[in-house]
Design a protein around this motif. Structure first.
Motif, PDB file in Angstrom:
ATOM      1  N   GLU A 135       0.820  -1.212   0.000  1.00 47.81           N
ATOM      2  CA  GLU A 135       0.000   0.000   0.000  1.00 47.81           C
ATOM      3  C   GLU A 135       0.855   1.264   0.000  1.00 47.81           C
ATOM      4  O   GLU A 135       0.414   2.323  -0.455  1.00 47.81           O
ATOM      5  CB  GLU A 135      -0.939  -0.008   1.206  1.00 47.81           C
ATOM      6  N   LYS A 136       2.057   1.154   0.541  1.00 50.16           N
ATOM      7  CA  LYS A 136       3.000   2.278   0.552  1.00 50.16           C
ATOM      8  C   LYS A 136       4.332   1.806  -0.006  1.00 50.16           C
ATOM      9  O   LYS A 136       4.683   0.636   0.114  1.00 50.16           O
ATOM     10  CB  LYS A 136       3.195   2.803   1.977  1.00 50.16           C
ATOM     11  N   LYS A 137       5.076   2.721  -0.585  1.00 49.72           N
ATOM     12  CA  LYS A 137       6.302   2.360  -1.267  1.00 49.72           C
ATOM     13  C   LYS A 137       7.293   1.687  -0.333  1.00 49.72           C
ATOM     14  O   LYS A 137       8.016   0.779  -0.728  1.00 49.72           O
ATOM     15  CB  LYS A 137       6.932   3.601  -1.885  1.00 49.72           C
ATOM     16  N   GLU A 138       7.352   2.125   0.898  1.00 48.06           N
ATOM     17  CA  GLU A 138       8.378   1.634   1.797  1.00 48.06           C
ATOM     18  C   GLU A 138       8.017   0.311   2.482  1.00 48.06           C
ATOM     19  O   GLU A 138       8.872  -0.279   3.133  1.00 48.06           O
ATOM     20  CB  GLU A 138       8.687   2.689   2.873  1.00 48.06           C
ATOM     21  N   ARG A 139       6.801  -0.142   2.342  1.00 43.02           N
ATOM     22  CA  ARG A 139       6.343  -1.285   3.127  1.00 43.02           C
ATOM     23  C   ARG A 139       5.793  -2.393   2.230  1.00 43.02           C
ATOM     24  O   ARG A 139       4.971  -2.131   1.346  1.00 43.02           O
ATOM     25  CB  ARG A 139       5.263  -0.828   4.116  1.00 43.02           C
ATOM     26  N   PHE A 140       6.236  -3.623   2.513  1.00 40.13           N
ATOM     27  CA  PHE A 140       5.789  -4.778   1.726  1.00 40.13           C
ATOM     28  C   PHE A 140       5.471  -5.885   2.708  1.00 40.13           C
ATOM     29  O   PHE A 140       6.350  -6.321   3.469  1.00 40.13           O
ATOM     30  CB  PHE A 140       6.902  -5.188   0.758  1.00 40.13           C
ATOM     31  N   SER A 141       4.243  -6.336   2.704  1.00 43.83           N
ATOM     32  CA  SER A 141       3.788  -7.322   3.681  1.00 43.83           C
ATOM     33  C   SER A 141       3.563  -8.661   3.008  1.00 43.83           C
ATOM     34  O   SER A 141       3.014  -8.735   1.900  1.00 43.83           O
ATOM     35  CB  SER A 141       2.486  -6.859   4.326  1.00 43.83           C
ATOM     36  N   LEU A 142       3.966  -9.706   3.679  1.00 43.44           N
ATOM     37  CA  LEU A 142       3.708 -11.083   3.241  1.00 43.44           C
ATOM     38  C   LEU A 142       2.647 -11.670   4.151  1.00 43.44           C
ATOM     39  O   LEU A 142       2.751 -11.552   5.378  1.00 43.44           O
ATOM     40  CB  LEU A 142       4.983 -11.914   3.302  1.00 43.44           C
ATOM     41  N   ILE A 143       1.641 -12.278   3.549  1.00 43.28           N
ATOM     42  CA  ILE A 143       0.510 -12.810   4.314  1.00 43.28           C
ATOM     43  C   ILE A 143       0.393 -14.308   4.048  1.00 43.28           C
ATOM     44  O   ILE A 143       0.355 -14.738   2.891  1.00 43.28           O
ATOM     45  CB  ILE A 143      -0.795 -12.094   3.907  1.00 43.28           C
ATOM     46  N   LEU A 144       0.348 -15.054   5.133  1.00 45.96           N
ATOM     47  CA  LEU A 144       0.034 -16.474   5.049  1.00 45.96           C
ATOM     48  C   LEU A 144      -1.425 -16.602   5.459  1.00 45.96           C
ATOM     49  O   LEU A 144      -1.781 -16.380   6.613  1.00 45.96           O
ATOM     50  CB  LEU A 144       0.921 -17.293   5.995  1.00 45.96           C
ATOM     51  N   GLU A 145      -2.271 -16.893   4.494  1.00 43.01           N
ATOM     52  CA  GLU A 145      -3.720 -16.855   4.734  1.00 43.01           C
ATOM     53  C   GLU A 145      -4.140 -17.869   5.784  1.00 43.01           C
ATOM     54  O   GLU A 145      -4.994 -17.588   6.628  1.00 43.01           O
ATOM     55  CB  GLU A 145      -4.453 -17.096   3.429  1.00 43.01           C
ATOM     56  N   SER A 146      -3.544 -19.053   5.738  1.00 37.53           N
ATOM     57  CA  SER A 146      -3.854 -20.106   6.708  1.00 37.53           C
ATOM     58  C   SER A 146      -2.571 -20.922   6.879  1.00 37.53           C
ATOM     59  O   SER A 146      -2.282 -21.806   6.077  1.00 37.53           O
ATOM     60  CB  SER A 146      -4.995 -20.976   6.194  1.00 37.53           C
ATOM     61  N   ALA A 147      -1.828 -20.587   7.903  1.00 38.09           N
ATOM     62  CA  ALA A 147      -0.476 -21.139   8.050  1.00 38.09           C
ATOM     63  C   ALA A 147      -0.512 -22.669   8.149  1.00 38.09           C
ATOM     64  O   ALA A 147      -1.387 -23.261   8.799  1.00 38.09           O
ATOM     65  CB  ALA A 147       0.194 -20.555   9.284  1.00 38.09           C
ATOM     66  N   SER A 148       0.479 -23.275   7.497  1.00 38.64           N
ATOM     67  CA  SER A 148       0.622 -24.738   7.569  1.00 38.64           C
ATOM     68  C   SER A 148       2.058 -25.061   7.972  1.00 38.64           C
ATOM     69  O   SER A 148       2.969 -24.237   7.840  1.00 38.64           O
ATOM     70  CB  SER A 148       0.290 -25.376   6.222  1.00 38.64           C
ATOM     71  N   THR A 149       2.251 -26.282   8.455  1.00 39.91           N
ATOM     72  CA  THR A 149       3.575 -26.640   8.981  1.00 39.91           C
ATOM     73  C   THR A 149       4.647 -26.605   7.897  1.00 39.91           C
ATOM     74  O   THR A 149       5.819 -26.343   8.189  1.00 39.91           O
ATOM     75  CB  THR A 149       3.542 -28.035   9.634  1.00 39.91           C
ATOM     76  N   ASN A 150       4.256 -26.824   6.635  1.00 40.34           N
ATOM     77  CA  ASN A 150       5.271 -26.764   5.566  1.00 40.34           C
ATOM     78  C   ASN A 150       5.665 -25.341   5.197  1.00 40.34           C
ATOM     79  O   ASN A 150       6.489 -25.136   4.300  1.00 40.34           O
ATOM     80  CB  ASN A 150       4.850 -27.571   4.333  1.00 40.34           C
ATOM     81  N   GLN A 151       5.083 -24.374   5.885  1.00 38.00           N
ATOM     82  CA  GLN A 151       5.519 -22.992   5.718  1.00 38.00           C
ATOM     83  C   GLN A 151       6.501 -22.559   6.820  1.00 38.00           C
ATOM     84  O   GLN A 151       6.907 -21.393   6.884  1.00 38.00           O
ATOM     85  CB  GLN A 151       4.312 -22.048   5.678  1.00 38.00           C
TER      86      GLN A 151
END
Lengths: 111, 114
Positions: free
Chosen positions: B69-85
């Protein structure tokens, strides 16, 4: 799926000797290459880069060699020191922004 | 000096949780990246962004989404975390699209999903 328990290739080198780390890259269209060093608990740090119109580039104690014919990249470290112990990654960039990384080589410097 | 800061060094989350990994860079870089790092597999690109609200899939996007949403910020989202993540996640930024410049990395977030 993930492969658990894969081991990194490891290069053991005596302090003061020269180290050579090799990397085979995959994309003949890659035109920019970087070597990174990653120490334990830290993110990768830039060491040296080379563009595809060159076959050799030197930095402080490091030299990168590029052989486009066989798609091979190497990093030479002169007079290896204990602080050089780390994992080393090569990365290649084709058109656009994406950097593709190799699997890494662990360098262990023996006193 | 370029600084790329990841909000957490270590995270432990439960299977099925929604997980947010945050990354901020302070050098006005156009490009930002999320990689995951697993032993022997090197760094694999999950997603990257070359501008605000722009994103492209990397090599392993399944199970992840991103937000810029902003140039300086980048977010990673795990929608439903699993053990292989369970992995080390690395954020990086670089100057401009198409330029031959290195990417600068954050210190990494070690995520464990239990």
């Amino acid at each position: 799926g993930e492969s658990v328990g894969l081991h990194l290739p490891t290069l053991s080198v005596q302090e003061g000797d020269n180290s050579i780390i090799n990397c085979a890259y995959s994309n003949s269209a890659s035109d920019y290459f970087i070597w990174y060093k990653q120490e334990s608990g830290k993110g990768p740090q830039f060491i040296i880069d080379i563009r595809s119109n060159m076959d050799k580039r030197q930095g402080q104690r490091v030299t990168v060699l590029l052989n486009k014919t066989v798609k091979h990249l190497s990093l030479q470290i002169a007079a290896t020191q204990p602080g050089d112990s780390a994992v080393y990654f090569c990365a290649e960039k084709a058109a656009g922004n994406k950097l593709t990384f190799g699997g890494g080589t662990r360098v262990l410097v023996k006193p | 000096d370029v600084k790329v800061t990841q909000s957490s060094r270590y995270l432990v989350k439960r299977t099925g949780e929604k997980v947010f990994l945050e990354c901020v860079q302070d050098m006005d870089h156009e490009n930002m990246f999320w990689y995951r790092q697993d032993p022997g597999l090197g760094l694999r690109l999950i997603y990257f962004s070359y501008d605000v609200k722009m994103k492209e899939k990397g090599d392993i996007p399944e199970g992840y989404s991103v937000s810029r949403e902003k140039k300086e910020r980048f977010s990673l989202i795990l929608e439903s975390a699993s053990t292989n993540q369970t992995s080390m996640y690395l954020c990086a930024s670089s100057l401009v699209q198409g330029a031959d410049t290195e990417a600068f990395f954050g210190q990494g977030t070690r995520l464990t999903v239990v």
